[in-house]
Design an enzyme around this catalytic site. Structure first.
Site, mmCIF file in Angstrom:
data_model
loop_
_atom_site.group_PDB
_atom_site.id
_atom_site.type_symbol
_atom_site.label_atom_id
_atom_site.label_comp_id
_atom_site.label_asym_id
_atom_site.label_seq_id
_atom_site.Cartn_x
_atom_site.Cartn_y
_atom_site.Cartn_z
ATOM 1 N N SER A 96 39.123 29.367 37.793
ATOM 2 C CA SER A 96 38.571 28.355 38.563
ATOM 3 C C SER A 96 37.889 26.961 37.773
ATOM 4 C CB SER A 96 38.057 28.549 39.484
ATOM 5 O OG SER A 96 37.405 28.954 39.847
ATOM 6 N N HIS A 97 37.364 27.802 36.306
ATOM 7 C CA HIS A 97 36.469 27.012 35.623
ATOM 8 C C HIS A 97 36.710 26.681 34.079
ATOM 9 C CE1 HIS A 97 34.344 27.806 38.939
ATOM 10 N NE2 HIS A 97 33.717 25.764 38.257
ATOM 11 N N LEU B 132 28.062 28.492 36.005
ATOM 12 C CA LEU B 132 26.143 28.732 35.106
ATOM 13 C C LEU B 132 26.375 29.457 34.810
ATOM 14 C CD1 LEU B 132 24.208 26.980 38.315
ATOM 15 C CD2 LEU B 132 25.044 26.152 36.640
ATOM 16 N N ASP C 219 26.506 34.615 40.149
ATOM 17 C CA ASP C 219 26.845 33.523 39.469
ATOM 18 C C ASP C 219 26.995 33.003 40.829
ATOM 19 O OD1 ASP C 219 26.870 30.371 39.229
ATOM 20 O OD2 ASP C 219 28.719 31.325 37.572
ATOM 21 N N GLU D 199 38.453 27.253 43.345
ATOM 22 C CA GLU D 199 39.226 28.462 43.899
ATOM 23 C C GLU D 199 40.197 27.726 45.418
ATOM 24 O OE1 GLU D 199 39.766 31.599 42.973
ATOM 25 O OE2 GLU D 199 37.599 31.969 41.631
ATOM 26 N N LYS E 53 22.104 30.305 56.845
ATOM 27 C CA LYS E 53 21.419 31.536 55.524
ATOM 28 C C LYS E 53 22.146 30.777 54.822
ATOM 29 C CE LYS E 53 20.125 35.582 58.126
ATOM 30 N NZ LYS E 53 20.540 37.171 57.884
ATOM 31 N N LEU F 48 27.710 46.014 39.610
ATOM 32 C CA LEU F 48 26.955 44.968 39.510
ATOM 33 C C LEU F 48 27.693 43.675 39.506
ATOM 34 C CD1 LEU F 48 24.208 46.621 37.029
ATOM 35 C CD2 LEU F 48 24.294 45.911 39.813
ATOM 36 N N PRO F 49 26.742 42.842 39.871
ATOM 37 C CA PRO F 49 28.159 40.914 39.903
ATOM 38 C C PRO F 49 28.168 40.986 38.219
ATOM 39 C CG PRO F 49 25.711 41.150 41.380
ATOM 40 C CD PRO F 49 26.161 42.454 41.176
HETATM 41 P P1 NDP Z 1 32.615 34.627 43.445
HETATM 42 O O1 NDP Z 1 32.455 34.769 44.760
HETATM 43 O O2 NDP Z 1 33.583 34.718 43.127
HETATM 44 O O3 NDP Z 1 31.237 35.986 43.388
HETATM 45 C C1 NDP Z 1 29.915 35.784 43.106
HETATM 46 C C2 NDP Z 1 29.260 36.912 42.292
HETATM 47 O O4 NDP Z 1 29.552 37.834 43.367
HETATM 48 C C3 NDP Z 1 29.811 37.053 41.273
HETATM 49 O O5 NDP Z 1 28.539 36.891 39.977
HETATM 50 C C4 NDP Z 1 30.183 38.266 41.162
HETATM 51 O O6 NDP Z 1 30.368 38.081 39.621
HETATM 52 C C5 NDP Z 1 29.867 38.561 42.310
HETATM 53 N N1 NDP Z 1 30.130 39.551 42.690
HETATM 54 C C6 NDP Z 1 31.564 39.471 43.756
HETATM 55 N N2 NDP Z 1 32.481 40.511 43.961
HETATM 56 C C7 NDP Z 1 31.452 41.518 43.819
HETATM 57 C C8 NDP Z 1 31.326 42.655 44.403
HETATM 58 N N3 NDP Z 1 32.407 43.387 44.778
HETATM 59 N N4 NDP Z 1 30.021 43.130 43.793
HETATM 60 C C9 NDP Z 1 29.243 42.993 43.159
HETATM 61 N N5 NDP Z 1 29.254 41.757 42.929
HETATM 62 C C10 NDP Z 1 29.783 40.866 43.327
HETATM 63 O O7 NDP Z 1 32.166 33.484 43.472
HETATM 64 P P2 NDP Z 1 32.230 31.910 43.656
HETATM 65 O O8 NDP Z 1 33.717 31.110 44.296
HETATM 66 O O9 NDP Z 1 31.177 31.456 44.487
HETATM 67 O O10 NDP Z 1 31.352 30.969 42.195
HETATM 68 C C11 NDP Z 1 32.981 30.697 41.204
HETATM 69 C C12 NDP Z 1 32.008 29.976 40.093
HETATM 70 O O11 NDP Z 1 32.402 28.417 41.210
HETATM 71 C C13 NDP Z 1 30.843 29.758 39.377
HETATM 72 O O12 NDP Z 1 30.688 30.473 38.375
HETATM 73 C C14 NDP Z 1 30.086 28.682 39.776
HETATM 74 O O13 NDP Z 1 28.906 28.243 39.481
HETATM 75 C C15 NDP Z 1 30.950 27.758 39.831
HETATM 76 N N6 NDP Z 1 31.205 26.793 40.628
HETATM 77 C C16 NDP Z 1 30.174 25.185 39.273
HETATM 78 C C17 NDP Z 1 30.342 24.157 40.769
HETATM 79 C C18 NDP Z 1 29.297 23.054 39.945
HETATM 80 O O14 NDP Z 1 29.737 22.361 40.037
HETATM 81 N N7 NDP Z 1 29.162 22.964 38.805
HETATM 82 C C19 NDP Z 1 30.288 24.283 42.406
HETATM 83 C C20 NDP Z 1 30.719 25.231 42.897
HETATM 84 C C21 NDP Z 1 30.989 26.139 42.077
HETATM 85 P P3 NDP Z 1 31.746 38.980 38.901
HETATM 86 O O15 NDP Z 1 31.876 37.880 38.111
HETATM 87 O O16 NDP Z 1 31.885 40.270 38.108
HETATM 88 O O17 NDP Z 1 32.805 38.933 40.042
#
Ligand code: NDP
Length: 337
Positions: free
Chosen positions: A46-47, A123, A177, A187, A229, A303-304
């Site tokens: 997605s990025h 980020l 992140d 997404e 929240k 871990l994330p």
């Molecule tokens: P996700 O919900 O996919 O993931 C959020 C975080 O949770 C990640 O660090 C992920 O690690 C972690 N995570 C996910 N599942 C688990 C799990 N089961 N156990 C532990 N940790 C977990 O991300 P979002 O959809 O919220 O965001 C996606 C991206 O979009 C981000 O990179 C964000 O920076 C970007 N974004 C950028 C914007 C902009 O304006 N520039 C605006 C909005 C979003 P892992 O990656 O290892 O799964």
């Protein structure tokens, strides 16, 4: 959907050429490409190259300066200000990184105030880069209005990502992140493109009704995670990335930018802390490793960032796939200027 496999080097050259052809100078093309390739390399499509047409739209509309030369100023003892001068965020972040690290080592804690940037990326790359230097890092940015505050039905907050990085004893830092919305807009766009439904609770349609239709969600509004929240985190990020820095709130970015798939102008706040300067200079790393060990002792816990790191070596070796239509579009955007 037809897909094409690319190796990271090929993808890097493709993106770099496309950005150069659309008005970026070499430094901006390289820095902007790096964050897209980092995303593809960690399995975050997605990025990745998915964003390239949006970057090109912003260049072609003239609102982003692809030749911007960000300036740096230490505006207070521990505050470094980078003026991105109307360019994409990645070059401003590259320029601000070392001054932020130096200010954090000097003071124990320091902040990077980035203004005049167009942020369209994940980020974690900028947060991971700081944590790799042994510092704890926090980053927030406000995007364009896409998320309703808790109880509301109209977009006000951006999807407002927040990333946090912590150095580890062995291996890469722990970095999370996450967007303030249940699901990031990128997404949702991919779900719409691929015809997938959304989970309940992700979005409202344009009439303010709950929807699981990704296309209806794009017409409507996203919801914050965790109800009020997550909404409170959305408020904090707006205030830190816009109120504090004198940059656009998400609603102001939306009001001043056409909804053309490209980024809006805003700010980003990064905070770096030197864990050795907060009272446990010797033990902080081993102590925090004990915390991670205790956490990972539970079945089902990871871990994330672990998913990204697991993808990294595999994608480095064998590449990644993108839809053929996206690949053709990038070639077209490179040639048809
Ligand atoms: P996700 O919900 O996919 O993931 C959020 C975080 O949770 C990640 O660090 C992920 O690690 C972690 N995570 C996910 N599942 C688990 C799990 N089961 N156990 C532990 N940790 C977990 O991300 P979002 O959809 O919220 O965001 C996606 C991206 O979009 C981000 O990179 C964000 O920076 C970007 N974004 C950028 C914007 C902009 O304006 N520039 C605006 C909005 C979003 P892992 O990656 O290892 O799964």
């Amino acid at each position: 959907m037809d897909k094409i496999t690319l190796h990271l080097d090929e993808a890097r050259a493709l993106s770099h050429q496309c950005l150069l052809a659309n008005g970026c100078d070499d430094a901006n093309a390289a820095a902007t490409t790096d964050v897209m390739i980092a995303a593809e390399g960690d399995g975050c499509p997605s990025h990745g190259l998915f964003r390239l047409p949006g970057y090109v739209t912003a260049l072609r509309s003239g609102r982003v300066d692809g030749r911007a030369d960000p300036s740096i100023e230490r505006i207070a003892g521990a505050v470094v200000r980078v003026d991105g001068r109307g360019g994409f965020a990645p070059l401003a972040l590259v320029r601000g990184r070392q001054p932020l690290i130096e200010a954090a080592r000097e003071n124990g804690i320091a902040a990077l105030s980035l203004a005049g940037i167009f942020h369209f990326a994940a980020l974690w790359p900028e947060t991971e880069a700081i944590a790799q230097e042994g510092l704890c890092a926090l980053a927030v940015t406000a995007s364009r209005s896409l998320v309703a505050p808790a109880g509301g039905t109209s977009a006000l907050f951006g999807t407002n990502p927040m990333a946090f990085g912590w150095p580890r004893k062995d291996g890469p830092p722990m970095v999370f992140d996450q967007a303030v919305s249940v699901m990031a807009q990128g997404e949702v766009m991919i779900a719409a493109r691929e015809g997938h439904e959304l989970a309940p609770g992700v979005a409202l349609d344009s009439e303010g009704r709950p929807t699981i239709d990704a296309k209806a969600a794009i017409e409507g509004v996203l919801l914050p995670f965790g109800g009020y929240k997550g909404s409170a985190i959305g408020i904090m990020i707006e205030l830190l990335a816009a109120g504090l820095l004198g940059e656009n709130f998400a609603f102001e970015a939306s009001e001043t930018t056409p909804n053309d798939g490209g980024p809006g102008r805003g700010g980003e706040l990064m905070i770096a802390m030197d864990p050795a300067r907060f009272g446990d200079a010797v033990g902080w790393l081993a102590h925090s490793e004990q915390f991670f060990e205790r956490m990972l002792a539970q079945d089902g816990v990871r871990l994330p960032g672990d998913r990204r790191h697991a993808n990294r070596a595999r994608i480095m070796a064998s590449g990644f796939s993108i839809p053929t239509a996206l690949h053709e579009n990038i070639l077209h955007l490179t040639e048809a200027v």
